[in-house]
Design a protein around this motif. Structure first.
Motif, PDB file in Angstrom:
ATOM      1  N   MET A  12      -7.824  -3.994  -4.225  1.00 52.91           N
ATOM      2  CA  MET A  12      -7.027  -2.795  -4.510  1.00 52.91           C
ATOM      3  C   MET A  12      -5.598  -3.071  -4.019  1.00 52.91           C
ATOM      4  SD  MET A  12      -7.825   1.162  -3.555  1.00 52.91           S
ATOM      5  CE  MET A  12      -7.277   1.101  -1.841  1.00 52.91           C
ATOM      6  N   PRO A  13      -4.583  -2.737  -4.862  1.00 48.03           N
ATOM      7  CA  PRO A  13      -3.197  -3.071  -4.488  1.00 48.03           C
ATOM      8  C   PRO A  13      -2.817  -2.510  -3.112  1.00 48.03           C
ATOM      9  CG  PRO A  13      -3.291  -2.364  -6.785  1.00 48.03           C
ATOM     10  CD  PRO A  13      -4.663  -2.162  -6.204  1.00 48.03           C
ATOM     11  N   LYS A  14      -2.035  -3.296  -2.373  1.00 46.27           N
ATOM     12  CA  LYS A  14      -1.580  -2.883  -1.040  1.00 46.27           C
ATOM     13  C   LYS A  14      -0.183  -2.285  -1.089  1.00 46.27           C
ATOM     14  CE  LYS A  14      -4.513  -5.911   1.698  1.00 46.27           C
ATOM     15  NZ  LYS A  14      -5.375  -6.395   0.595  1.00 46.27           N
ATOM     16  N   ALA A  15       0.455  -2.370  -2.265  1.00 39.80           N
ATOM     17  CA  ALA A  15       1.799  -1.789  -2.425  1.00 39.80           C
ATOM     18  C   ALA A  15       1.904  -1.167  -3.819  1.00 39.80           C
ATOM     19  CB  ALA A  15       2.868  -2.860  -2.239  1.00 39.80           C
ATOM     20  N   TRP A  16       2.655  -0.063  -3.909  1.00 34.94           N
ATOM     21  CA  TRP A  16       2.962   0.510  -5.217  1.00 34.94           C
ATOM     22  C   TRP A  16       4.124  -0.280  -5.844  1.00 34.94           C
ATOM     23  CZ3 TRP A  16       3.009   4.709  -1.291  1.00 34.94           C
ATOM     24  CH2 TRP A  16       1.837   5.458  -1.275  1.00 34.94           C
ATOM     25  N   TYR A  17       4.298  -0.116  -7.140  1.00 32.44           N
ATOM     26  CA  TYR A  17       5.387  -0.798  -7.842  1.00 32.44           C
ATOM     27  C   TYR A  17       6.468   0.212  -8.221  1.00 32.44           C
ATOM     28  CZ  TYR A  17       8.035  -2.723 -11.705  1.00 32.44           C
ATOM     29  OH  TYR A  17       9.063  -3.106 -12.521  1.00 32.44           O
ATOM     30  N   ASN A  18       7.702  -0.180  -7.978  1.00 33.35           N
ATOM     31  CA  ASN A  18       8.856   0.679  -8.262  1.00 33.35           C
ATOM     32  C   ASN A  18       9.720   0.034  -9.333  1.00 33.35           C
ATOM     33  OD1 ASN A  18      11.040   2.380  -8.217  1.00 33.35           O
ATOM     34  ND2 ASN A  18      11.752   1.757  -6.180  1.00 33.35           N
ATOM     35  N   GLU A  60      13.658  -0.811  -3.935  1.00 32.86           N
ATOM     36  CA  GLU A  60      12.733  -1.885  -3.558  1.00 32.86           C
ATOM     37  C   GLU A  60      11.644  -2.000  -4.623  1.00 32.86           C
ATOM     38  OE1 GLU A  60      12.753  -3.913  -0.713  1.00 32.86           O
ATOM     39  OE2 GLU A  60      14.789  -3.067  -0.622  1.00 32.86           O
ATOM     40  N   ARG A  61      11.245  -3.210  -4.944  1.00 27.05           N
ATOM     41  CA  ARG A  61      10.215  -3.402  -5.960  1.00 27.05           C
ATOM     42  C   ARG A  61       8.842  -2.965  -5.466  1.00 27.05           C
ATOM     43  NH1 ARG A  61      11.289  -8.438  -7.671  1.00 27.05           N
ATOM     44  NH2 ARG A  61      12.589  -7.572  -9.331  1.00 27.05           N
ATOM     45  N   GLU A  62       8.539  -3.279  -4.210  1.00 27.67           N
ATOM     46  CA  GLU A  62       7.219  -2.950  -3.678  1.00 27.67           C
ATOM     47  C   GLU A  62       7.338  -1.960  -2.530  1.00 27.67           C
ATOM     48  OE1 GLU A  62       4.986  -6.454  -2.708  1.00 27.67           O
ATOM     49  OE2 GLU A  62       4.493  -6.701  -4.831  1.00 27.67           O
ATOM     50  N   ILE A  63       6.508  -0.932  -2.560  1.00 30.70           N
ATOM     51  CA  ILE A  63       6.478   0.048  -1.477  1.00 30.70           C
ATOM     52  C   ILE A  63       5.062   0.072  -0.921  1.00 30.70           C
ATOM     53  CG2 ILE A  63       6.663   2.515  -0.934  1.00 30.70           C
ATOM     54  CD1 ILE A  63       8.925   2.619  -3.065  1.00 30.70           C
ATOM     55  N   GLU A  64       4.954  -0.244   0.347  1.00 26.84           N
ATOM     56  CA  GLU A  64       3.637  -0.407   0.976  1.00 26.84           C
ATOM     57  C   GLU A  64       2.823   0.888   0.923  1.00 26.84           C
ATOM     58  OE1 GLU A  64       3.779  -1.565   5.117  1.00 26.84           O
ATOM     59  OE2 GLU A  64       1.607  -1.272   5.248  1.00 26.84           O
ATOM     60  N   ILE A  65       1.543   0.770   0.603  1.00 28.52           N
ATOM     61  CA  ILE A  65       0.652   1.929   0.621  1.00 28.52           C
ATOM     62  C   ILE A  65       0.078   2.050   2.036  1.00 28.52           C
ATOM     63  CG2 ILE A  65      -1.359   3.031  -0.431  1.00 28.52           C
ATOM     64  CD1 ILE A  65      -1.036   1.149  -2.832  1.00 28.52           C
ATOM     65  N   PRO A  66       0.352   3.156   2.734  1.00 24.24           N
ATOM     66  CA  PRO A  66      -0.148   3.272   4.121  1.00 24.24           C
ATOM     67  C   PRO A  66      -1.676   3.198   4.151  1.00 24.24           C
ATOM     68  CG  PRO A  66       1.419   5.030   3.604  1.00 24.24           C
ATOM     69  CD  PRO A  66       1.093   4.348   2.312  1.00 24.24           C
ATOM     70  N   GLU A  67      -2.223   2.638   5.226  1.00 22.19           N
ATOM     71  CA  GLU A  67      -3.664   2.446   5.325  1.00 22.19           C
ATOM     72  C   GLU A  67      -4.440   3.758   5.208  1.00 22.19           C
ATOM     73  OE1 GLU A  67      -5.564  -0.020   4.827  1.00 22.19           O
ATOM     74  OE2 GLU A  67      -7.371   1.114   5.323  1.00 22.19           O
ATOM     75  N   PRO A  68      -3.977   4.888   5.834  1.00 18.82           N
ATOM     76  CA  PRO A  68      -4.749   6.136   5.665  1.00 18.82           C
ATOM     77  C   PRO A  68      -4.814   6.596   4.198  1.00 18.82           C
ATOM     78  CG  PRO A  68      -3.232   6.319   7.520  1.00 18.82           C
ATOM     79  CD  PRO A  68      -2.873   5.055   6.802  1.00 18.82           C
ATOM     80  N   VAL A  69      -3.795   6.263   3.414  1.00 18.00           N
ATOM     81  CA  VAL A  69      -3.814   6.599   1.987  1.00 18.00           C
ATOM     82  C   VAL A  69      -4.800   5.693   1.253  1.00 18.00           C
ATOM     83  CG1 VAL A  69      -2.442   6.609  -0.143  1.00 18.00           C
ATOM     84  CG2 VAL A  69      -1.469   7.521   1.991  1.00 18.00           C
TER      85      VAL A  69
END
Lengths: 450, 450
Positions: A12-18, A60-69
């Motif tokens: 599962m992706p660890k960062a969203w894409y912007n 930023e191209r990648e925005i980290e998905i916080p672990e609780p999310v």
């Protein structure tokens, strides 16, 4: 029969894409509704958590998905990708049809993908109440779900016509502990003003947004949450397309055509932007098709201009495809696609020529949805029927041309809450609506001068 | 927060489990309704496909799942197992709660587990139409779904009270292409007879079964499909428990207590029998608890005796826990648990002392369901609320005793089609009903003498 492609949780992706990182030209600035000057982060703080404002303007191209999310996402994600062998057979097409299915979430749609991080970031900044609007109820349900998991109060203003047509959606929101009222309501100054003019007003997303915003700005512990349109919402939805890219690789295929339905634009952006960005960075470039309802033809017949997001003109001005903030679509059923505007990111991509848009009437979309249900076993939400219709049209084109293109579409939700609309469809009671130019012109004549 | 245990598709069971192989005493024979002699396969052939009749009487431990059935199963199976950290926290319990979630199927419940093989075997034997009854609509929806995938006509008799209360269930069946009528109907001789006596009859599963059976026996290309009670149905549902066993191993835990709700008995048997058989073969022996509604207390207050499966006495006689075939439960909402009898396999296991049974009223079950929804994010079906209630009671017992037992329950479906019941619950309009002994005695006095 259908083939399912399941991504392991560890993938599962660890960062969203912007996509803002990859747009060849920057987006037009957001303007303050009073000064019409570009807004700064401070202007948005009465409404949104700081972390979300940062995402709103981030390049930023990648925005980290916080672990609780990610932990909550794992309740239903990664969502499955299916090869629609059944639909292909029913159509007799040479095309290969794939669909990403977002109806596996507890709310039955893609909306929790952004409801969860919005609740998380607000909670982290000490906010304990969220207000929002909802049309069909999918967004309200999703925010209620997120609120219950992060122990926050949620106030939902539901567009009157949906509130009356879909009482069961309200029951779901209340089961999750949210408060839901019909909009226009007498809880806000703006709602009371609308009701004074027309006590029987059926409401609109624009009005409901005004009410939710009004409630949020009055209380420092309350913020507003929007289920579509905004940049950060579209960033959160990118997880759909990011997963789909990995799953298409598992299926040893890559889309020639990508189809999504558009209301505010978030599920379309979710499936399309990661592929679009890949193409902008030099990767393969699929055709991308947005499908909207003829009764709310923002992309195909709206104007690309600065406009307000709400009816009361409390929101900032954004440059987008709009039918005018005073536009009230008819009370037809695909409630999630009834917004007068379009996400600025989606609008910007359209102006850059990065995708096509087309519109279909409600009845032909339901016809497509019923065909899909019988062939694939899943009853789509009325909104998703537009994407199904778009995909079927592409598959029939391939059949005519004798090509075997790969078509990928986003099945953004199931229709279990929307069976009244199917009942009306079978009874021949479902109306179609198409505007004449004069009607649309009238709505568009009220656009603000910037 | 919740942890999800996903079984890889390659580990989906290749055979169902049949507890008849492990019962220490054989079940009582099924009797012909007229002769009261044991029935042979030929007696059942007007109603069921030969392959299903073979499974009905089989004492083989493993019954192979045909590949076309596995192919459809893979649309949503293996179904997830969750650790309910959220619910544990809300209860402050020391117990570890796990639940298997069957609401991920396109029909939203466990029922497709048997609808798919029933449609498959009938289709294989040249049958092109299935008739059935449905209460809440979950079974009718599931058979409609199965019929659409195997290209068969499906006629559903829906108990009048559910037909009126849940119009959206009918819309789903029709979307899948099935025909659905309210029972008692004027399509059958028996239905016309019931209506002549009481034109406002609210119906019962017993009456609806009689109508579906009557239609099936009239046409050699039509067979009847039952969603619960029968041995072959319970065998098909064993996939729930078989998957759960593997998933509990993944979680490095094993249940001390297993909880399921019982109407006809199929979802309870589905989760419980594989564990029960494991214990009968010398493995660990968990406590197993069946939870039924106080308004239809088959296991806790019914009689273990030969009785008819339907109201018109067209079905064979089976030995089971029954409230009498003339019993009509009140029109309360957990429609899937309104059957007067209990699966003979479940009844037999009860008589052998292999599990306990308990009953709760509707309101306390809804209270449990709302708590679950807010803690875990999934809104349970009213039927499933009974299992939730049972699991919560076990968890609270552990809290009192300071023990940390492992509790596993089956969340057999989501409540998205049942929100009217939640609305009624929140409005304080949901009734409870408990019978006095005289009422039950009257129903039981009509049991056939064998």
């Amino acid at each position: 029969m259908t083939t399912k492609y399941i991504l392991d949780e560890t993938r599962m992706p660890k960062a969203w894409y912007n996509i803002q990182a990859d747009f060849p030209e920057p987006m037009a600035p957001v303007l303050h509704p009073a000064t019409k000057e570009p807004v700064g982060p401070a202007d948005l703080e009465p409404l949104f958590a700081r972390a979300l404002i940062e995402q709103e303007v981030s390049t930023e191209r990648e925005i980290e998905i916080p672990e609780p999310v990610r932990e909550v996402y794992r309740l239903w994600r990664p969502a499955p990708l299916y090869r629609a062998h059944g639909l292909e057979k029913a159509l007799g097409t040479t095309a290969k049809i794939f669909y990403k299915y977002e109806g596996v979430s507890p709310a039955g749609s893609h909306k929790p993908n952004t409801a969860i991080p919005q609740a998380f970031y607000n909670k982290q900044e000490g906010i304990n109440r969220l207000t929002t609007e909802t049309g069909a109820g999918q967004w309200g349900t999703s925010l209620a779900f997120a609120g219950s998991l992060f122990d926050m109060d949620v106030n939902v203003f539901q567009v009157r016509v949906s509130y009356d047509q879909k009482p069961y959606r309200r029951a779901v929101m209340e089961t999750y502990g949210a408060k839901c009222v019909a909009s226009p309501s007498n809880l806000t100054e703006f709602g009371r003003k609308v009701l004074a003019e027309n006590p029987d007003h059926t409401g609109s997303l624009g009005i409901a947004i005004s009410e939710a915003v009004e409630l949020a700005v009055q209380d420092p512990n309350t913020k507003y949450a929007l289920g579509s349109v905004l940049n950060h919402v579209l960033v959160h939805q990118s997880i759909i397309g990011l997963e789909a890219m990995e799953q298409m690789e598992m299926a040893d295929a890559w889309p020639d055509v990508i189809v999504g339905c558009t209301g505010g634009g978030s599920n379309f952006a979710g499936i399309a932007f990661p592929f679009m960005g890949h193409a902008l960075r030099g990767g393969e470039s699929p055709r991308i098709v947005a499908v909207e309802p003829s009764a709310c033809p923002t992309l195909t017949r709206g104007k690309f201009a600065y406009d307000y997001g709400d009816t009361a003109h409390m929101t900032p001005l954004t440059k987008m495809h709009t039918l005018g903030s005073q536009f009230t679509p008819p009370g037809f059923h695909a409630g999630g696609l009834r917004y007068h505007g379009m996400a600025p990111m989606v609008s910007h991509a359209k102006e850059l020529g990065l995708f096509e848009a087309t519109a279909y009437t409600q009845r032909e979309c339901f016809e497509a949805g019923v065909m899909f249900a019988r062939a694939e076993g899943i009853v789509p939400a009325p909104e998703a029927n537009h994407a199904v219709k778009g995909a079927i049209e592409e598959a029939l084109r391939c059949k005519r041309e004798g090509t075997s293109e790969v078509i990928l579409f986003n099945l953004c939700g199931h229709g279990h809450f929307d069976m009244a609309a199917y009942t009306a469809y079978f009874a021949g009671e479902l109306g179609d609506y198409e505007y004449d130019d004069a009607e649309l012109g009238m709505a568009l004549s009220g656009l603000p001068s910037v």
